[in-house]
Design a protein around this motif. Structure first.
Motif, PDB file in Angstrom:
ATOM      1  N   PRO A  79       1.016  -1.122  -0.436  1.00  0.00           N
ATOM      2  CA  PRO A  79      -0.432   0.431  -0.220  1.00  0.00           C
ATOM      3  C   PRO A  79       1.033   1.349  -0.049  1.00  0.00           C
ATOM      4  N   VAL A  80       2.252   1.047  -0.224  1.00  0.00           N
ATOM      5  CA  VAL A  80       2.908   2.606  -0.760  1.00  0.00           C
ATOM      6  C   VAL A  80       2.383   3.420  -1.210  1.00  0.00           C
ATOM      7  N   CYS A  81       2.529   4.459  -1.267  1.00  0.00           N
ATOM      8  CA  CYS A  81       2.301   6.062  -2.617  1.00  0.00           C
ATOM      9  C   CYS A  81       3.696   5.491  -3.520  1.00  0.00           C
ATOM     10  N   GLU A  82       3.781   5.116  -4.231  1.00  0.00           N
ATOM     11  CA  GLU A  82       4.981   5.089  -5.612  1.00  0.00           C
ATOM     12  C   GLU A  82       5.025   6.419  -6.652  1.00  0.00           C
ATOM     13  N   LEU A  83       5.861   6.854  -5.725  1.00  0.00           N
ATOM     14  CA  LEU A  83       5.710   8.486  -6.782  1.00  0.00           C
ATOM     15  C   LEU A  83       6.977   8.007  -8.409  1.00  0.00           C
ATOM     16  N   ARG A 178      11.348   1.842  -8.388  1.00  0.00           N
ATOM     17  CA  ARG A 178      11.122   2.410  -7.942  1.00  0.00           C
ATOM     18  C   ARG A 178      10.809   3.378  -6.623  1.00  0.00           C
ATOM     19  N   LYS A 187       2.014  13.739   3.591  1.00  0.00           N
ATOM     20  CA  LYS A 187       1.802  15.034   3.434  1.00  0.00           C
ATOM     21  C   LYS A 187       2.656  15.865   4.157  1.00  0.00           C
TER      22      LYS A 187
ATOM     23  N   SER B 187      -4.635   5.573  -4.798  1.00  0.00           N
ATOM     24  CA  SER B 187      -3.203   4.892  -4.212  1.00  0.00           C
ATOM     25  C   SER B 187      -1.793   4.919  -4.715  1.00  0.00           C
ATOM     26  N   LYS B 188      -1.880   6.690  -5.165  1.00  0.00           N
ATOM     27  CA  LYS B 188      -0.670   6.948  -5.515  1.00  0.00           C
ATOM     28  C   LYS B 188      -0.126   6.266  -6.229  1.00  0.00           C
ATOM     29  N   LYS B 189      -0.666   5.298  -6.503  1.00  0.00           N
ATOM     30  CA  LYS B 189       0.887   4.650  -7.580  1.00  0.00           C
ATOM     31  C   LYS B 189       0.441   5.593  -9.039  1.00  0.00           C
ATOM     32  N   THR B 263      -6.752  12.221  -2.358  1.00  0.00           N
ATOM     33  CA  THR B 263      -6.901  11.263  -1.546  1.00  0.00           C
ATOM     34  C   THR B 263      -8.499  10.092  -1.752  1.00  0.00           C
TER      35      THR B 263
END
Lengths: 206, 394
Positions: A79-83, A178, A187, B187-189, B263
């Motif tokens: 579930p991490v954000c992938e920037l 990544r 945030k 999900s900020k992918k 979000t």
């Protein structure tokens, strides 16, 4: 200060020049010896971890960001954000086996892999139900000695496969390095983390 | 057998002062809310699974399941608001309500990830209130608790449950494409999201789509990101509402109010303004909430407007600025024949407690261990021992 969980080894070697190119003096990391926590300057600290642990450090908030192969992220469904991607397509997922293998043969196939989720999704998309055998290393061995009909693995140049007389039957997708982030840290440290993402990623979203 | 007994993953016994600190916070919030006109509601830990089914709770709220005698599936609640809405609907409560609760939710997280599966929440539900006053009341409570309990200022982040729909409505996508795009965004992918939006490069909305993942931050940061972008009318209207509300509540908080348009709302049943709060150094949200004007309609004939917030008491307990002062205890030791006299002494003196040691030696050892005073009730006199191996006080 931003703390990055960086995957040890090949990813680490790829990332050092990228961090240098955006102004960080990476000598502390190059001369790290056996240290695992490496302060770079007042703004950045690197911790060196295994690729499969990067998400755990990031999601528990002990690291703000992480750098890890997309193969690990896809397999973990993390579930991490992938920037964004720091490098793209240096490795790829492949389906490989011996020369006499037929992908569409009847009967339930046995597939050896370090990546059960990736393998399952690939064969589901093909409409095939396969038996997956989880193997943690030397995956190429499995079809050679009859443990599996074929393997799903990652390869960069294909040399190891060729040396073991294995043939690539399909490519499942490319693998990128990544940059990931903890959603709440993103945030809290928005400006610093987005600046870092813009500098490091080849396809950052500006 | 003994060696194989352990706690399930993600659960823990609460000791070492944390239990007292949690209890103290719960007492504070309970007293505060009662005095502010709220009434407590307590719902069971177990509910039928179908109570939660319509709301498609996120993967972060997976259930522990079991079966009742009727073979129907029961779940341990992973959300506090839905059971309260069920209670209101099934018990035909009438009129507006100002409710508060303190209780635990259980979430069946993946094992070995360092996740906490049992969380104590304290929150309020304002049922039957449609005006912005309900949102202001929630913010006022967040501000009060934060000022009273937290060592560092809280950051408040506002959002709106409908903002994603308002932007995508203008793009006229089918439901499947919309779900894929929003899934990657929320999900900020970002690499997946950028791939998704490539096909809309010729759309007038493309500059907005490209900026969308960055639309979080202070009002000023959002305005900077949007300086060259025109939002669809409906989305602009929602953003203006958020700007206005941010301006309205800013005097309550030290940190600048943030807005997040990128979000997902914290719960699927939210229909309007949403909020989250976090503090520096804590990688999870301390408080979250939102307006849910349709939820009651699942459990009764007509829906009612409602708004609620919930604090994570476990997070709060790790952050509170006051330490619990251990009370000073004086143990009273007596042989069975002197118990009546001992209890009289205990009844007349605050902080006195009966020593449960079988022998005087055990009682002394306990008093020494806890650095407590020990009074011995004897036939002819009362003797007091003070501290570790101390002298007899006649």
């Amino acid at each position: 200060m931003i703390r990055i969980a960086l995957t040890k080894g090949r990813v680490e070697e790829q990332v050092i020049p990228r961090l240098e190119s955006i102004g960080f003096d990476m000598i502390p990391l190059r001369d790290k010896k056996r240290k695992l926590v490496i302060p770079i300057n007042e703004e950045l600290e690197i911790i060196l971890v295994k690729g499969s642990d990067v998400s755990t450090y990031v999601m528990n908030g002990v690291a703000d960001m992480g750098i890890v192969g997309s193969d690990v992220l896809v397999e973990e469904n993390s579930p991490v954000c992938e920037l964004g991607n720091i490098t793209r397509g240096q490795c790829r997922f492949i389906l490989a086996s011996t020369q006499d293998y037929t992908i569409n043969r009847t009967g339930r196939q046995r597939i050896g892999t370090k990546y059960p989720r990736v393998t399952q999704e690939y064969f589901w998309r093909r409409g095939q139900d396969v038996e997956i055998i989880k193997i943690n290393g030397s995956v190429e061995l499995a079809p050679l000695i009859g443990l599996a009909d074929a393997i799903v693995d990652i390869t960069e140049t294909g040399t190891t496969l060729r040396e073991n007389h294995l043939v690539i039957y399909d490519e499942l997708g490319s693998i990128d390095t990544r940059l990931v982030a903890n959603p709440v840290a993103l945030k809290q440290k928005r400006k610093a983390m987005l600046t870092l993402a813009d500098g490091l990623c080849i396809d950052s979203y500006i | 057998m003994k060696g194989s007994i352990r706690l399930p993953s993600g659960l823990q016994d609460v000791t070492n002062g944390l239990a007292e600190r949690k209890e103290r916070i719960c007492r504070y919030v309970g007293k505060y809310l009662y005095q502010r006109g709220y009434r407590k509601v307590t719902t069971p830990m177990l509910e039928y699974k179908e109570v939660f089914t319509p709301f498609n709770l996120s993967s972060h709220q997976r259930f522990y399941e079991c079966h009742g005698r009727d073979q129907r599936t029961l779940v341990l609640r992973s959300d506090m608001t839905i059971p309260i809405a069920r209670a209101i609907g099934t018990n035909a409560w009438e009129g507006s309500q100002r409710l508060y609760y303190v209780g635990d939710v259980l979430i069946n997280e993946e094992e070995h990830q360092g996740k906490v599966n049992q969380i104590t929440q304290a929150g309020i539900e304002l049922i039957g209130y449609s005006s912005l006053k309900a949102e202001l009341e929630c913010m006022s409570i967040i501000a009060n608790w934060s000022e009273r309990l937290l060592p560092t200022p809280i950051c408040i982040e506002l959002g709106h449950a409908k903002v994603g729909d308002a932007i995508l409505e203008a793009l006229h996508l089918d439901k499947e494409d919309e779900a894929v795009l929003l899934g990657a965004l929320y999900s900020k992918k970002i690499p997946d999201y950028m791939n998704c939006i490539q096909q809309y490069q010729s759309s007038a909305l493309y500059p907005l789509l490209a900026k969308w993942p960055r639309l979080f931050g202070t009002v000023q940061e959002i305005q900077e990101e949007l300086s060259t972008i025109i939002l669809p009318v409906k989305a602009q209207h929602l953003l203006d509402e958020l700007y206005d509300f941010a301006q309205l509540i800013q005097p309550m908080f030290i940190e600048p109010i943030r807005i997040d348009m990128s979000t997902k709302a914290p719960q699927t049943y939210y229909t309007g303004l949403t909020c989250k709060g976090y503090v520096e150094g804590m990688a999870s949200y301390l408080v979250s909430g939102g307006r849910y004007d349709q939820l009651l309609g699942y459990f009764q004939e007509e829906s009612m407007p409602a708004m609620g917030i919930a604090f994570d008491i476990d997070c709060l307990s790790q952050l509170v600025k006051d330490e619990v002062v251990k009370p000073s205890i004086t143990y009273v030791y007596a042989e069975p024949k002197q118990l009546e006299e001992a209890y009289e002494l205990i009844g007349n003196n605050e902080g006195y407690s009966l020593s449960l040691g079988d022998t005087l030696e055990e009682a002394k050892a306990q008093a020494n261990r806890e650095k407590a005073e020990l009074i011995i009730v004897a036939t002819d006199r009362e003797r007091r021992l003070t501290g570790v191996d101390s002298e007899v006080i006649e």
